[in-house]
Enzyme design. Structure first.
Site, mmCIF file in Angstrom:
data_model
loop_
_atom_site.group_PDB
_atom_site.id
_atom_site.type_symbol
_atom_site.label_atom_id
_atom_site.label_comp_id
_atom_site.label_asym_id
_atom_site.label_seq_id
_atom_site.Cartn_x
_atom_site.Cartn_y
_atom_site.Cartn_z
ATOM 1 N N LYS A 117 0.825 -1.219 0.000
ATOM 2 C CA LYS A 117 0.000 0.000 0.000
ATOM 3 C C LYS A 117 0.852 1.258 0.000
ATOM 4 C CE LYS A 117 -4.518 -1.464 1.418
ATOM 5 N NZ LYS A 117 -5.658 -1.311 2.306
ATOM 6 N N LYS A 199 -3.277 -10.764 -7.036
ATOM 7 C CA LYS A 199 -4.583 -11.129 -6.474
ATOM 8 C C LYS A 199 -5.693 -10.228 -7.005
ATOM 9 C CE LYS A 199 -4.766 -8.379 -2.325
ATOM 10 N NZ LYS A 199 -5.098 -8.180 -0.959
ATOM 11 N N LYS A 202 -9.882 -4.540 -6.299
ATOM 12 C CA LYS A 202 -10.658 -3.470 -6.951
ATOM 13 C C LYS A 202 -9.769 -2.521 -7.735
ATOM 14 C CE LYS A 202 -10.411 -0.394 -3.021
ATOM 15 N NZ LYS A 202 -9.428 -1.131 -2.218
#
Ligand code: TYM
Length: 337
Positions: A117, A199, A202
């Site tokens: 992130k 993976k 969104k």
């Protein structure tokens, strides 16, 4: 209430940072349903966690409510499961702070989700993003959870939660139950349809199937799913050399309950042109009743409000007990009111 506490506790949450997708469903929510007879179940919308990345406030509110409707539509009966919004139970933030003080800098630095992130949000690597796992530990430990049903990507956070619980217990005695991650066999790691080596998430909407998506859009995404560069054109499970086909087989196995062997037999001699739409169809049929029920529930805001109010009340009762014990153990003066 005492009877309920004696059952083993299952707890999990999802961040309403995006619309729920097939990875969230197969990796997590699908395995939450139908456990309520066996376990005392707590499921929440992890809205505080979403603030580690900038959110549009109106969208966050919409998605939080939508997520609750989807939880119920996925089979979580609010009469049997405690469904709540994380921020409605202030003990999460409070225990989160305490556990920050028992979580090591080095441990937090090793978290892969933090590394991912921060790479994606290089202009906003805030303190919350870094200390996020301490809040997640608080979410779990507040309820003395035995099992935490999550996808594979959350295993590391669950391991850290265990370490923090053990560390705390070693100092103060048996305060926390040490929880175990509960990870499904099929569906624990659903990969993107456009890129089967990362993976499903969104952040790649073309390779991601959302629970509320229209059937024709889902069908199109599966038809376009990346298979393999080999010329074999044969449905065979080989994660290393055929990751695209392996991912589709994994999805098909998770929605139909079939084994890889059965799937190979079913599509023997068929090729990807038949296999891909068949997987799409199976997914569409699995999601159809969920989408329809969630849409129906979303129209009844008063009902949803009652569910999350009741849920917060039940959750607070347990959370309060744990937090009070923790405050006492660490030496905070008891509140006189
Ligand atoms: P989150 O919101 O990223 O994901 C929610 C759940 O969905 C699973 N998941 C997947 N499973 C299979 N394949 C995928 N492609 C996929 N993508 C997501 C995740 O493993 C997870 O189970 N930190 C958590 C939320 C959280 C939480 C908690 C979970 C906060 N507090 C306490 C359990 C207990 C998270 O970010 O999950």
């Amino acid at each position: 209430m005492e009877n309920e506490i004696k059952k083993k506790v299952m707890l999990s949450g999802i961040q309403p940072s995006g619309d729920l997708h097939l990875g969230n469903y197969l990796g997590a929510v699908k395995n939450w349903g139908a456990r309520a007879e066996e376990f005392d179940c707590y499921y929440f919308m992890a809205d505080l966690h979403t603030l580690t990345v900038r959110q549009n406030p109106a969208e966050l509110r919409r998605r939080t409510l939508e997520q609750l409707a989807q939880y119920i539509a996925c089979g979580l009966d609010p009469e049997k499961n405690t469904l709540f919004v994380q921020s409605h139970v202030h003990e999460h933030a409070e225990l989160g702070w305490i556990l920050n003080c028992y979580t090591m800098f080095g441990e937090l630095s090793r978290m892969t989700q933090f590394k991912d992130k921060s790479a994606k949000n290089a202009d906003n690597i805030n303190g919350g993003l870094f200390t996020y796992p301490a809040l997640m530990a608080a979410d779990i430990l507040l309820y003395q959870a035995d099992f935490v049903p999550v996808g594979e990507d959350q295993r590391q956070h669950c391991e850290l939660t265990r370490d923090v619980a053990i560390r705390f217990n070693n100092i103060y005695g048996d305060v926390f139950k040490v929880p175990e991650p509960y990870i499904p066999k099929a569906g624990a790691r659903v990969m993107g349809l456009g890129n089967p080596t990362s993976k499903m998430s969104k952040s790649d909407p073309n390779g991601c199937v959302f629970l509320m998506e229209k059937p024709e859009d889902i069908a199109r995404k599966f038809k376009r799913a990346v298979t393999d560069s080999d010329t074999e054109n044969c449905v065979r499970f080989d994660r290393e050399n055929k990751p695209g086909v392996a991912n589709l087989m994994n999805i098909y196995a998770a929605v139909t309950g079939k084994t890889f062997e059965e799937i190979e037999k079913e599509f023997d001699g068929c090729g990807y042109g038949v296999f891909k739409p068949a997987v799409g169809e199976a997914v569409i049929e699995t999601l159809r009743p969920i989408r329809e029920e969630a849409s129906r529930l979303l129209a009844d805001k008063a009902y949803l409000q009652k569910v999350y109010s009741d849920g917060a009340e039940k959750a607070s009762y347990i959370a309060r007990k744990t937090l009070r014990k923790v405050y006492k153990k660490v030496g905070l003066v008891e509140k006189p009111f």
